[in-house]
Write a protein that holds these residues in place. Structure first.
Motif, PDB file in Angstrom:
ATOM      1  N   THR A   4       0.844  -1.201   0.000  1.00 57.80           N
ATOM      2  CA  THR A   4       0.000   0.000   0.000  1.00 57.80           C
ATOM      3  C   THR A   4       0.876   1.247   0.000  1.00 57.80           C
ATOM      4  N   ARG A   6       1.483   5.012   0.785  1.00 53.36           N
ATOM      5  CA  ARG A   6       0.921   6.027   1.696  1.00 53.36           C
ATOM      6  C   ARG A   6       1.091   7.408   1.069  1.00 53.36           C
ATOM      7  N   LYS A  69      -9.742  11.317   8.787  1.00 55.98           N
ATOM      8  CA  LYS A  69      -9.614   9.869   8.653  1.00 55.98           C
ATOM      9  C   LYS A  69      -9.002   9.522   7.291  1.00 55.98           C
ATOM     10  N   SER A  70      -8.041   8.602   7.291  1.00 56.65           N
ATOM     11  CA  SER A  70      -7.458   8.243   5.996  1.00 56.65           C
ATOM     12  C   SER A  70      -8.367   7.253   5.274  1.00 56.65           C
ATOM     13  N   ASN A  71      -8.177   7.166   3.976  1.00 60.28           N
ATOM     14  CA  ASN A  71      -9.008   6.291   3.149  1.00 60.28           C
ATOM     15  C   ASN A  71      -8.123   5.326   2.359  1.00 60.28           C
ATOM     16  N   PHE A  72      -8.428   4.040   2.486  1.00 59.65           N
ATOM     17  CA  PHE A  72      -7.724   3.023   1.694  1.00 59.65           C
ATOM     18  C   PHE A  72      -8.518   2.796   0.420  1.00 59.65           C
ATOM     19  N   HIS A  73      -7.812   2.843  -0.694  1.00 58.87           N
ATOM     20  CA  HIS A  73      -8.514   2.667  -1.971  1.00 58.87           C
ATOM     21  C   HIS A  73      -7.648   1.857  -2.933  1.00 58.87           C
ATOM     22  N   SER A  74      -8.284   0.895  -3.621  1.00 58.62           N
ATOM     23  CA  SER A  74      -7.573   0.118  -4.648  1.00 58.62           C
ATOM     24  C   SER A  74      -8.030   0.586  -6.014  1.00 58.62           C
ATOM     25  N   GLU A  80      -2.790   0.158  -4.680  1.00 63.41           N
ATOM     26  CA  GLU A  80      -3.566   0.465  -3.477  1.00 63.41           C
ATOM     27  C   GLU A  80      -2.910   1.612  -2.740  1.00 63.41           C
ATOM     28  N   GLU A  82      -3.144   4.473   0.622  1.00 61.99           N
ATOM     29  CA  GLU A  82      -3.783   5.018   1.823  1.00 61.99           C
ATOM     30  C   GLU A  82      -3.661   6.521   1.670  1.00 61.99           C
ATOM     31  N   ILE A  84      -4.087  10.093   3.129  1.00 62.35           N
ATOM     32  CA  ILE A  84      -4.099  10.629   4.503  1.00 62.35           C
ATOM     33  C   ILE A  84      -4.297  12.149   4.432  1.00 62.35           C
ATOM     34  N   ALA A 119     -10.318   7.904  -4.754  1.00 58.65           N
ATOM     35  CA  ALA A 119      -9.871   7.803  -3.355  1.00 58.65           C
ATOM     36  C   ALA A 119     -10.247   9.039  -2.540  1.00 58.65           C
TER      37      ALA A 119
END
Ligand SMILES: Nc1nc2c([nH]c(=O)n2[C@H]2C[C@H](O)[C@@H](COP(=O)(O)OP(=O)(O)OP(=O)(O)O)O2)c(=O)[nH]1
Length: 135
Positions: A4, A6, A69-74, A80, A82, A84, A119
């Protein structure tokens, strides 16, 4: 599985407006809107990354005020990230657009109109939820 990536991004709020950036045609996610920022380097804090990226991309000095809040997105293709986000304030510097197609300062209410990178969508929604009762 791919690692992932960042990525930090700055929601820069100044004089009632938010800075938004359109990715250029030759970047990944061409012409999508994003909050400026970039990838965290080894041994770098998210805040230090953001200050460095905003200076490099836009020639602005910012202060980092609040984390969202961070967001995880593929993304299709397997990347992928994260993402932030931080609320930031403008400190100094004359804006120079070095990498993006264009930069705009817009009213927070108009954020939802833009064609965001996927994202960013939950991040824009979170920010709007926080922003409304605070203003
Ligand atoms: N800076 C930033 N990147 C974002 C946002 N939303 C989003 O999906 N991204 C993605 C785009 C890129 O794949 C990655 C950030 O990388 P970057 O902006 O530093 O790098 P880049 O275009 O040079 O990417 P790359 O070609 O080197 O993979 O995160 C956002 O709001 N801000």
């Amino acid at each position: 599985m791919a690692k992932t990536i960042r990525v930090t991004c700055a929601i820069i709020h100044d004089k009632g407006k938010i800075l938004v950036a359109q990715r250029s045609e030759n970047m990944d996610l061409p012409l999508k809107w994003e909050f400026p920022g970039g990838k965290i380097e080894a041994d770098e804090s998210p805040e230090a990354c953001l200050k460095r990226e905003i200076k490099e991309e836009l020639n602005l000095r910012i202060e980092v005020k609040k984390a969202f809040k961070s967001n995880f997105h593929s993304y299709a293709g397997g990347k992928e990230i994260e993402l932030i986000p931080f609320l930031c304030g403008y400190i100094s510097g004359h804006l120079i657009v070095k990498e993006h197609q264009q930069i705009r300062w817009i009213e927070p209410e108009n954020l939802l109109i833009l064609d965001w990178a996927d994202a960013d969508v939950p991040i824009v929604n979170d920010f709007m939820e926080w922003f409304k009762p605070n203003h």
